[in-house]
Write a protein that holds these residues in place. Structure first.
Motif, PDB file in Angstrom:
ATOM      1  N   TYR A   1      -5.475  11.908  -2.096  1.00 56.15           N
ATOM      2  CA  TYR A   1      -4.186  10.989  -1.537  1.00 56.15           C
ATOM      3  C   TYR A   1      -4.576   9.834  -0.362  1.00 56.15           C
ATOM      4  O   TYR A   1      -5.847   9.958   0.283  1.00 56.15           O
ATOM      5  CB  TYR A   1      -3.395  11.941  -0.678  1.00 56.15           C
ATOM      6  CG  TYR A   1      -2.226  12.660  -1.494  1.00 56.15           C
ATOM      7  CD1 TYR A   1      -0.908  11.695  -1.284  1.00 56.15           C
ATOM      8  CD2 TYR A   1      -2.303  13.620  -2.257  1.00 56.15           C
ATOM      9  CE1 TYR A   1      -0.070  12.153  -2.185  1.00 56.15           C
ATOM     10  CE2 TYR A   1      -1.531  14.188  -3.044  1.00 56.15           C
ATOM     11  CZ  TYR A   1      -0.054  13.510  -3.229  1.00 56.15           C
ATOM     12  OH  TYR A   1       0.777  13.939  -3.769  1.00 56.15           O
TER      13      TYR A   1
ATOM     14  N   ASN B   1       1.033  -1.227  -0.088  1.00 56.75           N
ATOM     15  CA  ASN B   1       0.035   0.138   0.002  1.00 56.75           C
ATOM     16  C   ASN B   1       0.992   1.165   0.062  1.00 56.75           C
ATOM     17  O   ASN B   1       1.706   1.293   0.921  1.00 56.75           O
ATOM     18  CB  ASN B   1      -0.940  -0.079   1.371  1.00 56.75           C
ATOM     19  CG  ASN B   1      -1.761  -1.063   1.225  1.00 56.75           C
ATOM     20  OD1 ASN B   1      -2.219  -1.816   0.445  1.00 56.75           O
ATOM     21  ND2 ASN B   1      -2.187  -1.788   2.655  1.00 56.75           N
ATOM     22  N   TYR B   2       0.616   2.164  -0.925  1.00 51.62           N
ATOM     23  CA  TYR B   2       1.354   3.355  -0.843  1.00 51.62           C
ATOM     24  C   TYR B   2       0.876   4.451  -0.649  1.00 51.62           C
ATOM     25  O   TYR B   2      -0.410   4.818  -0.827  1.00 51.62           O
ATOM     26  CB  TYR B   2       1.964   3.402  -2.562  1.00 51.62           C
ATOM     27  CG  TYR B   2       2.719   2.064  -2.932  1.00 51.62           C
ATOM     28  CD1 TYR B   2       4.204   1.990  -2.867  1.00 51.62           C
ATOM     29  CD2 TYR B   2       2.169   1.186  -3.920  1.00 51.62           C
ATOM     30  CE1 TYR B   2       4.958   1.133  -3.262  1.00 51.62           C
ATOM     31  CE2 TYR B   2       2.834   0.106  -4.023  1.00 51.62           C
ATOM     32  CZ  TYR B   2       4.079  -0.135  -4.015  1.00 51.62           C
ATOM     33  OH  TYR B   2       4.856  -1.218  -4.349  1.00 51.62           O
TER      34      TYR B   2
ATOM     35  N   ARG C   1      -4.289  -1.720 -10.016  1.00 51.24           N
ATOM     36  CA  ARG C   1      -2.966  -1.618 -10.258  1.00 51.24           C
ATOM     37  C   ARG C   1      -2.493  -2.816 -11.241  1.00 51.24           C
ATOM     38  O   ARG C   1      -1.899  -2.568 -12.242  1.00 51.24           O
ATOM     39  CB  ARG C   1      -2.033  -1.492  -9.189  1.00 51.24           C
ATOM     40  CG  ARG C   1      -0.462  -1.245  -9.405  1.00 51.24           C
ATOM     41  CD  ARG C   1       0.176  -0.804  -8.318  1.00 51.24           C
ATOM     42  NE  ARG C   1       0.208  -1.606  -7.049  1.00 51.24           N
ATOM     43  CZ  ARG C   1      -0.411  -1.406  -5.959  1.00 51.24           C
ATOM     44  NH1 ARG C   1      -0.803  -0.336  -5.804  1.00 51.24           N
ATOM     45  NH2 ARG C   1      -0.208  -2.250  -4.962  1.00 51.24           N
TER      46      ARG C   1
ATOM     47  N   ILE D   1      -7.666  -1.407  -4.754  1.00 46.71           N
ATOM     48  CA  ILE D   1      -6.584  -0.604  -5.467  1.00 46.71           C
ATOM     49  C   ILE D   1      -5.602  -1.252  -5.970  1.00 46.71           C
ATOM     50  O   ILE D   1      -5.020  -1.210  -6.804  1.00 46.71           O
ATOM     51  CB  ILE D   1      -6.048   0.468  -4.205  1.00 46.71           C
ATOM     52  CG1 ILE D   1      -7.143   1.219  -3.871  1.00 46.71           C
ATOM     53  CG2 ILE D   1      -4.835   1.322  -4.898  1.00 46.71           C
ATOM     54  CD1 ILE D   1      -7.555   2.435  -4.771  1.00 46.71           C
ATOM     55  N   ALA D   2      -5.252  -2.380  -5.095  1.00 46.46           N
ATOM     56  CA  ALA D   2      -3.998  -3.257  -5.681  1.00 46.46           C
ATOM     57  C   ALA D   2      -4.470  -3.983  -7.038  1.00 46.46           C
ATOM     58  O   ALA D   2      -3.779  -4.393  -7.858  1.00 46.46           O
ATOM     59  CB  ALA D   2      -3.585  -4.133  -4.646  1.00 46.46           C
TER      60      ALA D   2
ATOM     61  N   GLU E   1      -1.844   7.488  -8.738  1.00 42.06           N
ATOM     62  CA  GLU E   1      -0.509   7.030  -8.574  1.00 42.06           C
ATOM     63  C   GLU E   1      -0.513   5.643  -8.247  1.00 42.06           C
ATOM     64  O   GLU E   1       0.419   4.730  -8.668  1.00 42.06           O
ATOM     65  CB  GLU E   1       0.368   8.096  -7.665  1.00 42.06           C
ATOM     66  CG  GLU E   1       0.453   9.368  -8.328  1.00 42.06           C
ATOM     67  CD  GLU E   1       1.298  10.502  -7.283  1.00 42.06           C
ATOM     68  OE1 GLU E   1       1.662  11.393  -7.814  1.00 42.06           O
ATOM     69  OE2 GLU E   1       0.778  10.053  -6.019  1.00 42.06           O
ATOM     70  N   ASN E   2      -1.443   5.416  -7.413  1.00 39.50           N
ATOM     71  CA  ASN E   2      -1.226   3.917  -6.809  1.00 39.50           C
ATOM     72  C   ASN E   2      -1.605   2.822  -7.879  1.00 39.50           C
ATOM     73  O   ASN E   2      -1.016   1.798  -7.943  1.00 39.50           O
ATOM     74  CB  ASN E   2      -2.250   3.793  -5.603  1.00 39.50           C
ATOM     75  CG  ASN E   2      -1.422   3.669  -4.155  1.00 39.50           C
ATOM     76  OD1 ASN E   2      -1.286   2.852  -3.550  1.00 39.50           O
ATOM     77  ND2 ASN E   2      -1.526   4.963  -3.508  1.00 39.50           N
TER      78      ASN E   2
ATOM     79  N   TRP F   1      -8.069  -1.434   0.073  1.00 42.36           N
ATOM     80  CA  TRP F   1      -6.728  -1.523  -0.433  1.00 42.36           C
ATOM     81  C   TRP F   1      -6.521  -2.574  -1.389  1.00 42.36           C
ATOM     82  O   TRP F   1      -5.839  -2.295  -2.435  1.00 42.36           O
ATOM     83  CB  TRP F   1      -5.834  -1.610   0.607  1.00 42.36           C
ATOM     84  CG  TRP F   1      -5.313  -0.508   1.507  1.00 42.36           C
ATOM     85  CD1 TRP F   1      -5.494  -0.422   2.573  1.00 42.36           C
ATOM     86  CD2 TRP F   1      -4.462   0.543   0.800  1.00 42.36           C
ATOM     87  NE1 TRP F   1      -4.926   1.307   3.034  1.00 42.36           N
ATOM     88  CE2 TRP F   1      -4.473   1.502   1.983  1.00 42.36           C
ATOM     89  CE3 TRP F   1      -4.153   0.594  -0.234  1.00 42.36           C
ATOM     90  CZ2 TRP F   1      -3.662   2.647   1.618  1.00 42.36           C
ATOM     91  CZ3 TRP F   1      -3.533   2.110  -0.691  1.00 42.36           C
ATOM     92  CH2 TRP F   1      -3.156   2.926   0.488  1.00 42.36           C
TER      93      TRP F   1
END
Length: 374
Positions: free
Chosen positions: A249, A203-204, A273, A269-270, A210-211, A266
């Motif tokens: 953010y 997790n960034y 990506r 989101i991954a 951006e993630n 999360w």
């Protein structure tokens, strides 16, 4: 915890304590030497002044020069000990920089289009161990096929994925891509073909955009692609709630207005990506472990649509979600014990059928309990 702390202190600061003790000894010796030298100089110059060989000005000159020499000696010793102390602090980092990749980039071939994969008598054990994690693995994965790896924890499913990505090389046997040993391909070119989501994804503390775009940074400003990946993972409804949308953010590490996400959010989101990479072969290791049942069902339908005609390898303990796979490999103790489609494996009434019925029975119990509660 205190015992662990003291053990680590003794292990990692043993050398530092030796340096500190040695420094203390030298400082003590030099201090004593300093006083002895000064006494001798005082006595010598005083005697010379009494017999008229030196003047009071000479006395000040010699005492000042002696002090400078001694101070320089102190500084030399202190600088030397500080240099050694600093070297100890960064020694582990220097060891890390000196490590060589276990996977040597010996190959030079470029990856073919529509790669097919074949494991041929593949066995593997991790470095410096004797236990084989995988034993004599054989299967083929034609391009465009969807294969599910299932089995109990520790069966070797994730290890097969690591071998496929050349994070490790097989101890025995070969992995072939279009009938060519995987080691003959350029390793960077090889990995570009894959998009992977691991169980321990990161997790960034970046923006949502951006993630998602980290998997293909050159396309980060392609709004349509970023949003498409976001929708495919099911993260779109969450992002719509955020005031700044894709530019929101995540976490408050770099922005006090950042959003804190749950584990399931999360994971979406991954997943986005991974989808954003749009690779020829996608690998999903427990992609729905943190998702609710509805989101999980939607996700696997999205995978079928999004990767139609492409290769998908996924690991899941939820057997109800893998019935869409063209091929299911049941791994047990590092070996493939069953291989086939859902229908074929259910007809054979083997271990897969037992596990599937076991989960189905649990769902029936849960539904009955819910009905009784109503």
């Amino acid at each position: 915890m205190i015992d662990q702390h003291q053990t680590l202190w003794r292990k990692y600061f043993h050398d530092k304590s030796k340096v500190t003790i040695q420094k203390g000894k030298w400082v003590s010796i030099c201090s004593a030497f300093n006083q002895i030298v000064l006494i001798i100089i005082y006595f010598y110059t005083a005697m010379k002044i009494f017999d008229k060989s030196l003047t009071v000005g000479d006395f000040s000159l010699y005492i000042g020069a002696a002090g400078q020499v001694i101070n320089s000696l102190f500084n030399l010793i202190d600088s030397g000990s500080q240099m050694y102390d600093n070297d100890l602090k960064i020694s582990k980092f220097k060891e890390f920089l000196a490590w060589k990749p276990a996977i040597q980039e010996s190959g030079s071939l470029t990856m073919p289009e529509k790669p097919s994969i074949e494991f041929t008598n593949v066995s593997f054990k991790y470095p410096n161990t004797e236990r084989y994690i995988l034993k004599n693995i054989n299967f083929t994965l034609p391009y465009g096929e969807k294969v599910a790896l299932i089995g109990l924890n520790g069966a070797g499913k994730s290890t097969m994925i690591k071998l496929l990505l050349r994070l490790y090389d097989p101890t025995e046997g070969q992995i072939l891509i279009n009938e060519v040993d995987i080691r003959k391909y350029d390793v960077q070119e090889l990995r570009k073909v894959f998009g992977a989501l691991f169980q321990d994804y990161s997790n960034y503390a970046f923006s949502v955009r951006e993630n998602i775009a980290l998997s293909n940074v050159s396309d980060i400003h392609n709004e349509e692609r970023v949003w498409k990946a976001c929708c495919a993972s099911g993260a779109d409804s969450m992002v719509k709630r955020f005031g700044r949308g894709l530019d929101t953010y995540l976490t408050k590490i770099f922005n006090y207005d950042g959003e804190e996400l749950s584990g399931g959010e999360w994971q979406k989101i991954a997943l986005a990506r991974t989808f954003f990479r749009d690779a020829d072969i996608v690998i999903l290791d427990e992609p729905s472990s943190a998702l609710d049942p509805y989101a999980e069902d939607v996700l696997f339908k999205q995978i079928v649509d999004l990767y139609a005609g492409k290769t998908v390898v996924f690991v899941s303990h939820h057997l109800s979600t893998i019935t869409m796979a063209d091929k299911i490999l049941l791994i047990e103790n590092g070996e493939i014990v069953e291989n086939g489609s859902h229908q074929d494996l259910m007809k054979s009434a083997g271990k897969y059928a037992f596990l599937f019925n076991l989960q189905a029975q649990r769902y029936k119990v849960e539904k009955r309990d819910e009905a009784e509660a109503v």
